[in-house]
Design an enzyme around this catalytic site. Structure first.
Site, mmCIF file in Angstrom:
data_model
loop_
_atom_site.group_PDB
_atom_site.id
_atom_site.type_symbol
_atom_site.label_atom_id
_atom_site.label_comp_id
_atom_site.label_asym_id
_atom_site.label_seq_id
_atom_site.Cartn_x
_atom_site.Cartn_y
_atom_site.Cartn_z
ATOM 1 N N THR A 1 61.966 44.378 51.956
ATOM 2 C CA THR A 1 62.918 45.181 51.174
ATOM 3 C C THR A 1 62.212 46.282 50.393
ATOM 4 O O THR A 1 62.726 47.398 50.279
ATOM 5 C CB THR A 1 63.734 44.284 50.218
ATOM 6 N N ILE B 1 66.898 41.333 55.247
ATOM 7 C CA ILE B 1 65.906 42.411 55.343
ATOM 8 C C ILE B 1 64.583 41.858 54.837
ATOM 9 O O ILE B 1 64.416 41.587 53.652
ATOM 10 C CB ILE B 1 66.283 43.649 54.493
ATOM 11 N N ASP B 2 63.651 41.663 55.738
ATOM 12 C CA ASP B 2 62.303 41.300 55.316
ATOM 13 C C ASP B 2 61.499 42.589 55.210
ATOM 14 O O ASP B 2 61.379 43.334 56.177
ATOM 15 C CB ASP B 2 61.643 40.351 56.311
ATOM 16 N N GLU C 1 68.670 34.177 52.208
ATOM 17 C CA GLU C 1 67.884 34.619 51.056
ATOM 18 C C GLU C 1 68.737 35.008 49.854
ATOM 19 O O GLU C 1 68.532 34.527 48.743
ATOM 20 C CB GLU C 1 66.982 35.797 51.445
ATOM 21 N N ASP D 1 66.881 35.794 56.824
ATOM 22 C CA ASP D 1 66.370 36.841 55.929
ATOM 23 C C ASP D 1 66.994 38.155 56.398
ATOM 24 O O ASP D 1 66.636 38.678 57.450
ATOM 25 C CB ASP D 1 64.848 36.913 56.005
ATOM 26 N N ASP E 1 61.440 33.550 55.364
ATOM 27 C CA ASP E 1 60.377 34.426 55.881
ATOM 28 C C ASP E 1 59.669 33.783 57.067
ATOM 29 O O ASP E 1 59.089 34.474 57.898
ATOM 30 C CB ASP E 1 59.320 34.694 54.802
#
Length: 290
Positions: free
Chosen positions: A108, A105-106, A83, A103, A233
């Site tokens: 954020t 940190i999905d 990402e 990803d 994602d």
């Protein structure tokens, strides 16, 4: 094509060709979760990307750098779609080569506000086919995994989607997406309204698309849709949902296109079709054209 001697050996031992990759992904997801949990309560330096609602922190970069650097050491010939690297200008193209889709940190925005629905997501594709997904719900220490043809699990317990086919009995999950201009918000709210008029039990927004999709895989929700999510994602979660018995398709009702920035997922094909038919499209372009 005749299998190689190495492939024949693996078949005899019952070992898949990507076992090492999977095990490394699990260990890195757990390590990343430790970093995220520690940082959750600390002061954060927050920046924006495509909009005021599209946030990034130093922890996003730290976690992505950890995962990518460790994977490069172990698998130097592999490719990466991540990402924050993409946000910085790296090309987002899925080739036939073994490719990691990450990803860091999905959720954020949740992370910035210390709202605990936060995850790290690692997907893996070969020949443009998703092979496995690993998603770590950091604050609850739940590890979701799925491997093509081998089932989906949460902390070792097999996952099974809901078999609901009636939209009037469904709990539906979605996410808002980063675009907040009046026209986009009007369509977003109209889509929710259409589902509620169809008498869905409820529509939920939890701030993490990967975890919403994991909840679907576990049977805690019946359907999910979104415009504006990205391949990072979706990649890992798609394997988990499919292996839990669910369906992942395009919002048009056709096959999933990982780069299209849109998706419908459900426990049954009937439910997925009903959701797709109810939606008005929001155009976010494509990941591989940005």
């Amino acid at each position: 094509m005749k299998p190689s001697s190495e492939e024949e050996e693996e078949a005899v031992r019952g070992v898949g060709p990507w076992d090492e990759c999977f095990e490394v992904a699990v260990q890195l997801a757990l390590r990343a979760g430790q970093i995220i949990r520690k940082a959750l309560g600390e002061e954060k330096h927050v920046s924006t990307k495509t909009s005021a609602a599209d946030l990034v922190t130093e922890t996003d970069h730290r976690v992505e750098d950890l995962i990518v650097s460790e994977l490069r050491k172990r698998f130097p010939s592999h490719r990466f779609i991540a990402e924050e690297a993409t946000a910085s200008g790296a090309k987002c193209v899925l080739t036939p080569s073994p490719t990691w889709i990450i990803d860091p940190i999905d959720g954020t925005c949740n992370f910035v506000h210390r709202f605990p629905t936060v995850a790290v997501s690692i997907g893996f594709a070969v020949h443009q086919e998703l092979e496995f997904g690993v998603i770590h719900h950091c604050t609850e220490e739940r590890l979701y995994t799925g491997r093509r043809g081998q089932g989906a699990f949460c902390n070792g317990q097999r996952l099974q989607v809901s078999r609901e086919t009636d939209l009037a009995k469904a709990l539906v999950l979605t996410e808002i997406g980063p675009k907040r201009d009046p026209d986009t918000l009007k369509v977003f709210l109209s889509n929710m309204e259409r589902l509620l008029h169809a008498k869905a039990h409820g529509v939920r927004v939890i701030g993490s698309s990967t975890l919403a999709l994991c909840y679907l895989a576990s049977g805690a929700a019946d359907a999910y849709y979104q415009f504006g999510l990205h391949c990072w994602d979706l990649a890992a979660a798609t394997v988990i949902i499919r292996e839990a018995g669910g369906i992942v398709i395009d919002t048009s009702g056709g096959p999933l296109d990982l780069m299209s920035c849109r998706v419908v997922a459900a426990g049954t094909r009937e439910m997925a079709a009903l959701i797709a038919q109810a939606l008005q499209t929001i155009n976010y372009g494509r990941d591989d054209e940005k």
